[in-house]
Design a protein around this motif. Structure first.
Motif, PDB file in Angstrom:
ATOM      1  N   VAL A  90      -1.834  -0.522  -6.222  1.00  0.00           N
ATOM      2  CA  VAL A  90      -1.132  -1.647  -5.608  1.00  0.00           C
ATOM      3  C   VAL A  90       0.364  -1.541  -5.906  1.00  0.00           C
ATOM      4  O   VAL A  90       0.768  -1.224  -7.026  1.00  0.00           O
ATOM      5  CB  VAL A  90      -1.692  -3.004  -6.104  1.00  0.00           C
ATOM      6  N   VAL A 127      -3.711  -3.045   0.071  1.00  0.00           N
ATOM      7  CA  VAL A 127      -3.426  -2.141  -1.042  1.00  0.00           C
ATOM      8  C   VAL A 127      -3.907  -0.748  -0.643  1.00  0.00           C
ATOM      9  O   VAL A 127      -4.354  -0.528   0.474  1.00  0.00           O
ATOM     10  CB  VAL A 127      -4.101  -2.626  -2.346  1.00  0.00           C
ATOM     11  N   ARG A 128      -3.831   0.211  -1.548  1.00  0.00           N
ATOM     12  CA  ARG A 128      -4.143   1.603  -1.195  1.00  0.00           C
ATOM     13  C   ARG A 128      -5.406   2.080  -1.901  1.00  0.00           C
ATOM     14  O   ARG A 128      -5.514   1.992  -3.129  1.00  0.00           O
ATOM     15  CB  ARG A 128      -2.960   2.508  -1.569  1.00  0.00           C
ATOM     16  N   ASN A 162       0.782  -1.238   0.000  1.00  0.00           N
ATOM     17  CA  ASN A 162       0.000   0.000   0.000  1.00  0.00           C
ATOM     18  C   ASN A 162       0.811   1.284   0.000  1.00  0.00           C
ATOM     19  O   ASN A 162       0.272   2.344  -0.308  1.00  0.00           O
ATOM     20  CB  ASN A 162      -0.960   0.019   1.198  1.00  0.00           C
ATOM     21  N   TRP A 167     -11.058  -3.492  -1.656  1.00  0.00           N
ATOM     22  CA  TRP A 167     -10.018  -3.221  -0.655  1.00  0.00           C
ATOM     23  C   TRP A 167     -10.235  -4.081   0.586  1.00  0.00           C
ATOM     24  O   TRP A 167      -9.302  -4.692   1.105  1.00  0.00           O
ATOM     25  CB  TRP A 167     -10.036  -1.740  -0.292  1.00  0.00           C
TER      26      TRP A 167
END
Length: 365
Positions: A344, A333-334, A34, A323
């Motif tokens: 990612v 992940v972000r 992330n 997510w």
């Protein structure tokens, strides 16, 4: 009374009231993809070199470090090439501090800095922390930025500083040098400092040009880099810039004394002397990045072309659900707050496989 209520009781600056600090979630998850870290870590030979270099400094820790970090500046100039010398280099505790120092010197009350969101989310925070007005430019619908559009916006807004992120975070796309040249020329009237943030430059595809090639004859141009990503030294906090020597002279007026510790300097110099070993992992990361792009396209998603160590992708009906599903599968992940998109980091082959397998499972539901 919660934390924000307690904070509101203090005589905080008015422009900081209601703001939230920067920070991606730091969760206890097996696979962290992330914050664009180099998940390969530091190779053994580089570790040993860093340990020896740090050990050699221990007897002198009662003394202040070299305030001018001369050896490090020489090593960074040699690494960058392009005819640069130590006079063209400045370094600090991460590229965030480099950018902060630039805004302390060239921004401040009554001045403005211009960025082009979506871009690195620290830019407006660095602006507010230095009392600099943040002017948000606009990008095309595909998040691209053309030379004509960028230059027109700079001429219209006349900022004192312009921030160009290339490869851009969170999209991963690199800017053409024509954009940098056009923005520099457009900033002539306001004498704008133009900063090209190349934090992810080492991950660029072969043939992607660096703004380092444009420095000669452009005293208001600055190229910012970091050792956090390609060198796997996020925990060491080393960022740097290349520019005309007078830019570093300006920063000397605002920097804290002895701002780079002896341990930081020794770590960075040892890493640069082992750059071949450290940067070998960059090629492996690029393979996984390109694999992510290919496989996301096969899943019917829309990844942006990436010159960085991460992939920004769209086509998701519910990014939050994806997510959360990935988090439940042990993969972080972000969510960058852009509708329909996630970001990612390209990790090891095993980490990338875990992400892709988890994503396939979620999309199949």
């Amino acid at each position: 009374m919660d934390q924000f209520e307690r904070l509101s009781q203090l005589p905080l600056r008015d422009d900081l009231r209601g703001r939230h600090p920067y920070g991606a979630p730091q969760l206890d998850v097996p696979i962290l993809l992330n914050v664009n870290e180099n998940t390969f870590g530091v190779p053994l030979d580089a570790k040993e070199a860093i340990l020896k270099a740090v050990a050699d400094e221990l007897d002198g820790l009662n003394r202040y470090p070299d305030r001018e970090f001369t050896e490090l500046r020489r090593a960074l100039a040699a690494y960058l090439g392009h005819g640069l010398t130590e006079e063209n280099i400045w370094a600090a505790n991460g590229s965030n501090e480099v950018l902060q120092q630039l805004l302390q010197a060239f921004g401040g009350p009554g001045r403005s800095v211009m960025g082009f969101p979506p871009t690195y989310s620290m830019y407006p925070l660095l602006a507010s922390g230095t009392g600099t007005d943040y002017v948000a430019g606009t990008r095309d619908g595909d998040f691209g930025l053309s030379a004509g559009s960028a230059a027109a916006q700079v001429r219209r807004q006349a900022p004192n500083v312009v921030l160009l992120c290339s490869p851009n975070n969170p999209t991963g796309t690199a800017l053409g040098l024509d954009v940098v040249e056009a923005v520099y020329e457009a900033g002539e009237a306001s004498k704008a400092i133009v900063i090209v943030d190349e934090a992810y430059a080492e991950f660029s595809h072969t043939g992607t040009p660096s703004a380092l090639t444009l420095l000669e004859g452009r005293p208001r141009l600055v190229v910012s880099r970091t050792m956090s990503k390609a060198f796997a030294l996020a925990g060491a906090r080393v960022g740097y810039l290349a520019s005309a020597p007078e830019v570093a002279d300006a920063i000397r007026l605002v920097r804290l004394p002895y701002h780079l510790s002896a341990i930081t300097q020794a770590t960075a110099v040892a890493a640069l002397r082992n750059s071949d070993s450290l940067l070998a992992n960059v090629e492996a990361i690029k393979v996984q990045r390109d694999r992510i792009v290919t496989e996301l396209e096969a899943l019917g998603l829309t990844p942006a072309p990436s010159d960085s160590n991460f992939v920004f992708f769209g086509g998701l009906q519910s990014p939050q659900a994806v997510w959360e599903g990935l988090l439940a599968a042990g993969v972080l992940v972000r969510d960058v707050g852009i509708p329909g998109h996630l970001r990612v980091t390209a990790g090891t082959e095993a980490e990338t496989t875990a992400f892709l397998d988890g994503l396939r499972t979620i999309l199949a539901r």
